[in-house]
Design an enzyme around this catalytic site. Sequence first.
Site, PDB file in Angstrom:
ATOM      1  N   ASP B   7       0.887  -1.175   0.000  1.00 58.61           N
ATOM      2  CA  ASP B   7       0.000   0.000   0.000  1.00 58.61           C
ATOM      3  C   ASP B   7       0.921   1.219   0.000  1.00 58.61           C
ATOM      4  OD1 ASP B   7      -2.247   1.622   0.162  1.00 58.61           O
ATOM      5  OD2 ASP B   7      -2.222   1.609   2.356  1.00 58.61           O
ATOM      6  N   GLU B  68      -1.253  -1.151  -4.850  1.00 56.23           N
ATOM      7  CA  GLU B  68      -2.494  -0.402  -5.063  1.00 56.23           C
ATOM      8  C   GLU B  68      -2.342   0.497  -6.286  1.00 56.23           C
ATOM      9  OE1 GLU B  68      -4.710   1.270  -1.670  1.00 56.23           O
ATOM     10  OE2 GLU B  68      -4.818   3.104  -2.878  1.00 56.23           O
ATOM     11  N   ASP B 141      -2.686   1.069   6.948  1.00 56.31           N
ATOM     12  CA  ASP B 141      -1.830   0.816   5.779  1.00 56.31           C
ATOM     13  C   ASP B 141      -1.323  -0.624   5.757  1.00 56.31           C
ATOM     14  OD1 ASP B 141      -1.181   3.961   5.115  1.00 56.31           O
ATOM     15  OD2 ASP B 141      -1.284   3.506   7.241  1.00 56.31           O
TER      16      ASP B 141
END
Lengths: 177, 177
Positions: B7, B68, B141
């Site tokens: 992430d 991501e 996260d």
Amino acid sequence: MRVLGIDPGLTRCGTGVVDGGLGRPLRLVDVGVIRTPSEWSVAERLVFIEKGIEARLDEHRPDAVAIERIFARSDVSTIMGTAQAAGIAMVCAARRGLPIALHTPSEVKAAVSGNGRADKAQVGAMVTRILRLDQAPKPADAADALALAITHIWRGGAQARIDAALAAAGTARKAAR
Amino acid sequence: MRVLGIDPGLTRCGTGVVDGGLGRPLRLVDVGVIRTPSEWSVAERLVFIEKGIEARLDEHRPDAVAIERIFARSDVSTIMGTAQAAGIAMVCAARRGLPIALHTPSEVKAAVSGNGRADKAQVGAMVTRILRLDQAPKPADAADALALAITHIWRGGAQARIDAALAAAGTARKAAR
């Protein structure tokens, strides 16, 4: 002082190496463009750009790297790739402990042409004149990379003094607490 | 199959490693966050993130990396750093020849919770349940990185079939010209 200027981009990443100092004539050492095909994945393109920048750092051993500062308000369709190419350029320089300066397009235009809103042709013409070339470097990304390097050399002295003053002021502020 | 989920972020870059396969229970291998202080230059922060990702790749030897997918329409104040952290993650994986998959936040939310608009708490709760953990990984996260890895494993089979079909169709189209 030798500076590598980088005009970051995923499709065309301009690079230019300039030798010189304040009050001394500047000299073109190298200019080029790292191109990557749009059919490649972003990851493959970034790795190729990294290799190209590493090769130029290995060959020309610059004292500093000047990269165009990217703003989020730029063209949205290309901003991500441009930011990522700039990030790779920063990492290549930082891994070697080289000083990195980010200059905005208007700082570069103002430095080489005296006009922060100069067009591409004007920047190309001034780069040609400053480096005493026979013709303007093509494409524009290559000329822009040289303009970044020139800007860095010319702003270098002033910027270093400003940074030193700010650092001293920061130390003074901390000491006064 | 072992997947490293990332992430991306400049301040906090979540990482999570998950083992498993379609129709088999998933297992948490590692989870963490690479943090960088905002006082550092962007270049220094990106180099630190690169080192952190390299260390995880060295230690856990994943078969694939799931990152991501960043959109330019995200929060403008952080988008540049996020895009650059994602670019570094891509380069780290691509240099090793690892397959890279980009999943959107809504794909990840839909994969782990069945709802593409699930909130952070719901994603954290589902990651906790899927990996049979005692409590939700913190910060968000870290949980998001694990959710990315889970999504990649669960979508892996279907996505690989879609990619193969598209590649075959592309070949057929070219052959038909």
